[in-house]
Design an enzyme around this catalytic site. Structure first.
Site, PDB file in Angstrom:
ATOM      1  N   GLY A  54       0.857  -1.181   0.000  1.00 37.65           N
ATOM      2  CA  GLY A  54       0.000   0.000   0.000  1.00 37.65           C
ATOM      3  C   GLY A  54       0.894   1.233   0.000  1.00 37.65           C
ATOM      4  CB  ALA A  55       0.923   4.216  -2.192  1.00 42.77           C
ATOM      5  NE  ARG A  90       5.457  -3.492  -4.470  1.00 44.99           N
ATOM      6  CZ  ARG A  90       4.137  -3.591  -4.246  1.00 44.99           C
ATOM      7  NH1 ARG A  90       3.663  -3.392  -3.024  1.00 44.99           N
ATOM      8  NH2 ARG A  90       3.310  -3.882  -5.225  1.00 44.99           N
ATOM      9  CD  GLN A 203      -3.068  -6.900  -3.410  1.00 48.35           C
ATOM     10  OE1 GLN A 203      -3.789  -7.545  -4.178  1.00 48.35           O
ATOM     11  NE2 GLN A 203      -1.909  -6.418  -3.789  1.00 48.35           N
ATOM     12  CG  ASP A 244      -0.190   2.079  -5.748  1.00 46.96           C
ATOM     13  OD1 ASP A 244      -1.311   1.664  -6.088  1.00 46.96           O
ATOM     14  OD2 ASP A 244       0.438   1.653  -4.765  1.00 46.96           O
ATOM     15  CG  ASN A 254      -5.436   1.868  -7.131  1.00 48.27           C
ATOM     16  OD1 ASN A 254      -4.660   1.953  -6.173  1.00 48.27           O
ATOM     17  ND2 ASN A 254      -6.597   1.255  -7.038  1.00 48.27           N
TER      18      ASN A 254
HETATM   19  O1  MRU Z   1       0.566  -3.946  -4.573  1.00 44.88           O
HETATM   20  P1  MRU Z   1      -0.041  -3.217  -3.405  1.00 44.88           P
HETATM   21  O2  MRU Z   1      -0.856  -4.099  -2.508  1.00 44.88           O
HETATM   22  O3  MRU Z   1       0.995  -2.414  -2.653  1.00 44.88           O
HETATM   23  O4  MRU Z   1      -1.042  -2.190  -4.075  1.00 44.88           O
HETATM   24  C1  MRU Z   1      -1.834  -1.349  -3.271  1.00 44.88           C
HETATM   25  C2  MRU Z   1      -2.775  -0.516  -4.044  1.00 44.88           C
HETATM   26  O5  MRU Z   1      -2.831  -0.568  -5.241  1.00 44.88           O
HETATM   27  C3  MRU Z   1      -3.576   0.476  -3.275  1.00 44.88           C
HETATM   28  O6  MRU Z   1      -4.824   0.675  -3.870  1.00 44.88           O
HETATM   29  C4  MRU Z   1      -2.818   1.818  -3.269  1.00 44.88           C
HETATM   30  O7  MRU Z   1      -1.534   1.638  -2.750  1.00 44.88           O
HETATM   31  C5  MRU Z   1      -3.516   2.859  -2.525  1.00 44.88           C
HETATM   32  S1  MRU Z   1      -3.340   2.551  -0.801  1.00 44.88           S
HETATM   33  C6  MRU Z   1      -3.966   3.639   0.189  1.00 44.88           C
END
Ligand code: MRU
Length: 366
Positions: A54-55, A90, A203, A244, A254
């Protein structure tokens, strides 16, 4: 947020800042376990292996990774090494680079022996700021939900669809897309959430469903392909997702599959909102499709699936024939024209350069 009645954040200092703790998100929803990270390499591994994800939480973890880097080697070379190691974990969420830049800017002018304490203070500040930004997104998103409520059918709950996990697990607390949902639920609004499972890492099914369940928010997990059908049948009043990386003109990157939901929402006249704190905005980019680096992840994430077996054990199950290749882009870009509004900590704006510049004039470019 509460887990079994106890308040939790997703990241916290341990041993006076010599280490930090996180929730192991690879074990949810079946096991709630925490991990202590003591070295720069352990912090980097936690991000790349998606123990945290998550970002905003990636950014907060990177900030704490810098603290551990300064514990190990506070020299100029150590500072650059910690920055480089963490930045490589990442590629897509810009919050990673933002947090690293914030910490490095504080540490670079300081003598080496002052850097560890200063890094701790900055990491704590980044985490506290994230909580405040997300709570503000929650309030601003609640106002949108209140605006949309009168237009929704009265004979059923207000229906919100979300994709991936942009809840408190993706941030330090509250979440981005889910913060308005928590605020609305806590305010007594009768609502129901459609949770996209979000293949391949699930997720939605694993994390968003677990969060909503813990908070008592009514929800239903959907196969990723079902959202368009529910929209056609008038069963989705609003979509809210996280981001993201959002460009200066409002293109939204996203989790993979977000773009298809935006297309379906556009075709069906369903408002499509994005909740994002300002560290998710990449003011250096315009064209999200062309310019945002998209993480390509392991084929195994598509070929196999992890979960709880009927025996009660945990295990991997193979889905595809041995010889089939799999593609696994982690994210996609939803062009600004498909976004109804960007919900930020400073308010909600159109997904346009002018809209973002009006809320964040200090970043506006002519
Ligand atoms: O690959 P991830 O689980 O890190 O991806 C997360 C997402 O795409 C979320 O929607 C994004 O980070 C927004 S989180 C507040």
């Amino acid at each position: 947020m509460l887990v079994n009645g106890k308040p939790w954040r997703t990241i916290w200092a341990e041993d006076g800042g010599q280490a930090f703790g996180v929730i192991d998100q690879t074990r949810l929803p079946h096991l709630f376990e925490t991990v202590t990270l003591r070295t720069l390499d352990e912090a980097a591994h936690a991000i790349s292996a998606m123990i945290v994800r998550g970002a905003p939480l990636i950014g907060a973890t990177a900030a704490w990774g810098m603290v551990l880097g300064m514990k190990e080697d506070p020299s100029d070379a150590g500072l650059e090494n910690a920055y480089r190691v963490l930045l490589a974990t990442r590629p897509t969420a810009v919050n990673l680079r933002w947090a690293l830049d914030e910490v490095r800017a504080v540490l670079a002018p300081l003598p080496a022996d002052a850097r560890f304490e200063a890094a701790k203070a900055k990491a704590e500040a980044i985490c506290d700021e994230d909580v405040a930004l997300n709570e503000a997104i929650g309030e601003n998103g609640l106002a949108i939900i209140r605006d949309l409520l009168p237009k929704a059918p009265k004979n059923r709950p207000f229906q919100i669809l979300t994709h991936c996990n942009a809840g408190w697990l993706a941030t330090v607390d509250w979440g981005t897309a889910l913060a308005p949902i928590y605020k609305a639920f806590d305010a007594g609004i009768d609502l129901h959430v459609w949770v996209d499972e979000t293949r391949p890492r699930n997720q939605g099914a694993n994390l968003t469903a677990w969060e909503l369940n813990s908070h008592g928010v009514p929800h239903t997990v959907l196969a990723d392909n079902a959202g368009g059908h529910y929209m056609q049948h008038g069963m989705v009043d609003m979509v809210i997702v996280g981001s993201d990386r959002t460009t200066a003109r409002g293109d939204v990157c996203n989790k993979i599959g977000t773009y298809l939901k935006a297309l379906a929402a556009h075709d069906n006249g369903v408002p499509f909102y994005v909740g994002l704190p300002s560290p998710t905005i990449d003011w250096t980019l315009d064209d999200g499709v062309k310019e945002i680096p998209i993480e390509e992840r392991s084929q195994d994430e598509v070929r196999r699936i992890w979960g709880k077996l009927d025996s009660g054990d945990f295990g991997w199950v193979t889905l595809t024939p041995q010889g089939s290749a799999a593609g696994n882009p982690g994210f996609d870009v939803t062009p600004a024209r498909l976004v109804t509004g960007l919900i930020t900590e400073r308010g909600t704006c159109p997904a346009t350069r002018e809209g973002l510049a009006a809320l964040f004039p200090e970043h506006a470019r002519s």
